[in-house]
Enzyme design. Structure first.
Site, PDB file in Angstrom:
ATOM      1  N   ASP A  20       0.867  -1.186   0.000  1.00 58.07           N
ATOM      2  CA  ASP A  20       0.000   0.000   0.000  1.00 58.07           C
ATOM      3  C   ASP A  20       0.898   1.228   0.000  1.00 58.07           C
ATOM      4  O   ASP A  20       1.913   1.260   0.707  1.00 58.07           O
ATOM      5  CB  ASP A  20      -0.898   0.014   1.245  1.00 58.07           C
ATOM      6  CG  ASP A  20      -2.104   0.938   1.091  1.00 58.07           C
ATOM      7  OD1 ASP A  20      -1.921   2.085   0.639  1.00 58.07           O
ATOM      8  OD2 ASP A  20      -3.219   0.524   1.432  1.00 58.07           O
ATOM      9  N   ASN A  21       0.538   2.225  -0.795  1.00 59.76           N
ATOM     10  CA  ASN A  21       1.318   3.468  -0.767  1.00 59.76           C
ATOM     11  C   ASN A  21       0.765   4.468   0.235  1.00 59.76           C
ATOM     12  O   ASN A  21       1.282   5.581   0.367  1.00 59.76           O
ATOM     13  CB  ASN A  21       1.387   4.101  -2.162  1.00 59.76           C
ATOM     14  CG  ASN A  21       0.052   4.637  -2.646  1.00 59.76           C
ATOM     15  OD1 ASN A  21      -0.988   4.423  -2.019  1.00 59.76           O
ATOM     16  ND2 ASN A  21       0.070   5.333  -3.775  1.00 59.76           N
ATOM     17  N   VAL A  46       1.818   0.792  -6.735  1.00 57.76           N
ATOM     18  CA  VAL A  46       1.754  -0.209  -7.810  1.00 57.76           C
ATOM     19  C   VAL A  46       2.027   0.368  -9.190  1.00 57.76           C
ATOM     20  O   VAL A  46       2.208  -0.386 -10.154  1.00 57.76           O
ATOM     21  CB  VAL A  46       0.399  -0.948  -7.833  1.00 57.76           C
ATOM     22  CG1 VAL A  46       0.221  -1.796  -6.595  1.00 57.76           C
ATOM     23  CG2 VAL A  46      -0.750   0.030  -8.024  1.00 57.76           C
ATOM     24  N   LEU A  62      -6.221  -4.831  -5.322  1.00 60.79           N
ATOM     25  CA  LEU A  62      -7.265  -3.935  -4.815  1.00 60.79           C
ATOM     26  C   LEU A  62      -6.861  -2.475  -4.949  1.00 60.79           C
ATOM     27  O   LEU A  62      -7.576  -1.585  -4.482  1.00 60.79           O
ATOM     28  CB  LEU A  62      -7.565  -4.242  -3.342  1.00 60.79           C
ATOM     29  CG  LEU A  62      -8.553  -5.374  -3.028  1.00 60.79           C
ATOM     30  CD1 LEU A  62      -8.069  -6.705  -3.556  1.00 60.79           C
ATOM     31  CD2 LEU A  62      -8.786  -5.478  -1.518  1.00 60.79           C
ATOM     32  N   ARG A  95       5.205 -13.776 -14.002  1.00 54.00           N
ATOM     33  CA  ARG A  95       6.544 -14.241 -13.615  1.00 54.00           C
ATOM     34  C   ARG A  95       6.477 -15.342 -12.564  1.00 54.00           C
ATOM     35  O   ARG A  95       7.283 -16.268 -12.564  1.00 54.00           O
ATOM     36  CB  ARG A  95       7.385 -13.082 -13.076  1.00 54.00           C
ATOM     37  CG  ARG A  95       7.756 -12.029 -14.091  1.00 54.00           C
ATOM     38  CD  ARG A  95       8.877 -11.133 -13.592  1.00 54.00           C
ATOM     39  NE  ARG A  95       8.569 -10.466 -12.344  1.00 54.00           N
ATOM     40  CZ  ARG A  95       7.977  -9.284 -12.235  1.00 54.00           C
ATOM     41  NH1 ARG A  95       7.580  -8.650 -13.340  1.00 54.00           N
ATOM     42  NH2 ARG A  95       7.756  -8.725 -11.059  1.00 54.00           N
ATOM     43  N   TYR A 134     -11.911   6.932 -12.990  1.00 52.14           N
ATOM     44  CA  TYR A 134     -12.130   5.696 -12.235  1.00 52.14           C
ATOM     45  C   TYR A 134     -12.919   4.688 -13.066  1.00 52.14           C
ATOM     46  O   TYR A 134     -12.491   3.547 -13.231  1.00 52.14           O
ATOM     47  CB  TYR A 134     -12.866   6.021 -10.939  1.00 52.14           C
ATOM     48  CG  TYR A 134     -13.100   4.832 -10.041  1.00 52.14           C
ATOM     49  CD1 TYR A 134     -12.056   4.278  -9.305  1.00 52.14           C
ATOM     50  CD2 TYR A 134     -14.360   4.268  -9.905  1.00 52.14           C
ATOM     51  CE1 TYR A 134     -12.265   3.184  -8.466  1.00 52.14           C
ATOM     52  CE2 TYR A 134     -14.583   3.181  -9.068  1.00 52.14           C
ATOM     53  CZ  TYR A 134     -13.536   2.650  -8.351  1.00 52.14           C
ATOM     54  OH  TYR A 134     -13.750   1.568  -7.530  1.00 52.14           O
ATOM     55  N   LYS A 138     -11.099   1.412 -14.582  1.00 55.04           N
ATOM     56  CA  LYS A 138     -11.438   0.048 -14.187  1.00 55.04           C
ATOM     57  C   LYS A 138     -11.879  -0.793 -15.388  1.00 55.04           C
ATOM     58  O   LYS A 138     -11.589  -1.999 -15.469  1.00 55.04           O
ATOM     59  CB  LYS A 138     -12.545   0.068 -13.126  1.00 55.04           C
ATOM     60  CG  LYS A 138     -12.097   0.579 -11.766  1.00 55.04           C
ATOM     61  CD  LYS A 138     -11.202  -0.424 -11.051  1.00 55.04           C
ATOM     62  CE  LYS A 138     -10.968  -0.038  -9.604  1.00 55.04           C
ATOM     63  NZ  LYS A 138     -10.186  -1.058  -8.864  1.00 55.04           N
ATOM     64  N   ARG A 175     -18.725   8.601   0.573  1.00 55.27           N
ATOM     65  CA  ARG A 175     -19.862   7.870   0.032  1.00 55.27           C
ATOM     66  C   ARG A 175     -20.993   7.831   1.052  1.00 55.27           C
ATOM     67  O   ARG A 175     -20.839   8.293   2.181  1.00 55.27           O
ATOM     68  CB  ARG A 175     -19.412   6.468  -0.396  1.00 55.27           C
ATOM     69  CG  ARG A 175     -18.624   6.511  -1.693  1.00 55.27           C
ATOM     70  CD  ARG A 175     -18.016   5.177  -2.058  1.00 55.27           C
ATOM     71  NE  ARG A 175     -16.856   4.866  -1.238  1.00 55.27           N
ATOM     72  CZ  ARG A 175     -16.089   3.790  -1.423  1.00 55.27           C
ATOM     73  NH1 ARG A 175     -16.378   2.939  -2.378  1.00 55.27           N
ATOM     74  NH2 ARG A 175     -15.044   3.577  -0.642  1.00 55.27           N
TER      75      ARG A 175
END
Length: 309
Positions: A20-21, A46, A62, A95, A134, A138, A175
Site C-alpha cells: 500500500d502506498n 503499484v 485492490l 513471472r 475511475y 477500471k 460515500r
C-alpha cells in the site's frame, strides 16, 4: 477492504504480503498485524513495478482510490493506478505463475439503463466526465486482464464489486454510509445529493470478502467477470433515515444538487455468483450498520481521522 482481507487470509493460515502506498489507506488498520510472523507490510506504489524473491500463489489487486472525492483529486494518477497498477501486478503474476484477482467495480456499468445489472450488460459510461478516470480506468483494467489471459494464459479472476461498507472505512470517504453516519453522530445535517430517490445496494464487508475469496479459489468460474454485492436495493433517502434512526440522531436532512454522472440506480444481478460460487450475502443492512456505526463513533468522536486499506 484490504485490511479485512489480510485478516481473513492470516486466519486461514496464509503468508500475506500487504502492499500500500498509503495514499488513501490508513496504517492503523493493519497495526494489529504488523508483528504477526506471517504478515509483512511494504509501502509501495503499484504504478512502479514490484519484485519479490520468494514464491507467490495468489495476488489480489485492490489498488485504487474508490471514494469519488479522492479519486477525482488527481484523476491522471487514478487512471495510472488502474492501468499501470494492473499491468505491473499482471506481470508479477505472470513471472510467478500466480493466480490474480482484479477488484473491478460496479462503476463499469456507469449510469445504467437496466436494473439489476448482469455481467453481460455493457454499461453507459461517460468517457469525459469527472468520474471517468475511475470508471474508464477500471474498464480498461478489465480489458488488460482479459488480454493477458488470452495472450499469456494468466490465471485471472475479475470481481465487479458493488457498494461495500463496514468498520475501518475512512470517515472522510465521501460515500453514502460514511457521509450519513459521520454527519448523524456529529449532530450535523445529513446531506442528500439530488432528490434521494436514486438507489444503492449496500454489501457488508464480511459478505463481500467471503465472495471475493470464493471467486479467487473457484476452479470453474474462469476469467469471466462476477458481480459481488448485495441485491437489497434502497433509495438514498431511505438509507439516510435508517442511519439517523440507528444513531438516535435528530439531524435534519438537507438536499444539494446531484453530482455529474452520479448513477441513479445501482443493483447487482448476482445469479452468476450464486451458481458458480454458491455465494450470497447474509448480513442485512441494519445488522451491518450497527458495528459500522460503533466504529465511526470511536473514529469520529475520538478525532481519529488519518493515515491500510
Amino acid at each position: 477492504m484490504g485490511s479485512h482481507l489480510c485478516d481473513r487470509l492470516i486466519e486461514q493460515g496464509h503468508q500475506v504480503i500487504c502492499l500500500d502506498n498509503l495514499q488513501t489507506g490508513r496504517r492503523r488498520n493493519i497495526a494489529h498485524l504488523e508483528r504477526h510472523p506471517r504478515f509483512s507490510f511494504v509501502e509501495h506504489d503499484v504504478i512502479v513495478p514490484f519484485s519479490h524473491s520468494g514464491p507467490l500463489d495468489r495476488i489480489y489487486n485492490l489498488a485504487c482510490p474508490a471514494s469519488p472525492p479522492k479519486y477525482q483529486r488527481d484523476p491522471i494518477n487514478t487512471f495510472q493506478i488502474c492501468i499501470l497498477g494492473a499491468f505491473n501486478m499482471l506481470a508479477l503474476a505472470d513471472r510467478k505463475g500466480a493466480r490474480i484477482l482484479q477488484a473491478s467495480t460496479s462503476e463499469v456499468y456507469g449510469d445504467p439503463d437496466i436494473s439489476p445489472q448482469p455481467e453481460e450488460y455493457r454499461g453507459v459510461v461517460n468517457t469525459v466526465g469527472p468520474r471517468s478516470c475511475y470508471d474508464e480506468g477500471k474498464r480498461a483494467a478489465e480489458t488488460l486482464f482479459h488480454d493477458y489471459h488470452l495472450t499469456h494464459g494468466t490465471d485471472i479472476r475479475i470481481a465487479r464489486i458493488f457498494n461495500t461498507y463496514g468498520p475501518r472505512m475512512a470517515p472522510d470517504d465521501g460515500r453514502v454510509v460514511s457521509n450519513f453516519v459521520t454527519q448523524a453522530i456529529s449532530g450535523l445535517p445529513i446531506t442528500i445529493y439530488g432528490d434521494g430517490m436514486q438507489t444503492r445496494s449496500l454489501c457488508y464487508v464480511d459478505d463481500l470478502l467471503a465472495g471475493m475469496i470464493a471467486l479467487m479459489e473457484s476452479e470453474t468460474v474462469g476469467p469471466r467477470p462476477v458481480n459481488l454485492g448485495n441485491p437489497g436495493e434502497y433509495t438514498v433517502a431511505a438509507i439516510a433515515r435508517i442511519v439517523r434512526e440507528i444513531c438516535g440522531a435528530q439531524s435534519p436532512i438537507i438536499h444539494k444538487p446531484l453530482p455529474i454522472d452520479d448513477p441513479l440506480q445501482r443493483c447487482p444481478d448476482i445469479t452468476r455468483a450464486g451458481v458458480t460460487l454458491g455465494w450470497a450475502p447474509k448480513v442485512a443492512l441494519r445488522a451491518g450498520l450497527l458495528p459500522t456505526i460503533t466504529y465511526f463513533r470511536d473514529a469520529v468522536l475520538g478525532q481519529e481521522i488519518g493515515g491500510v486499506a
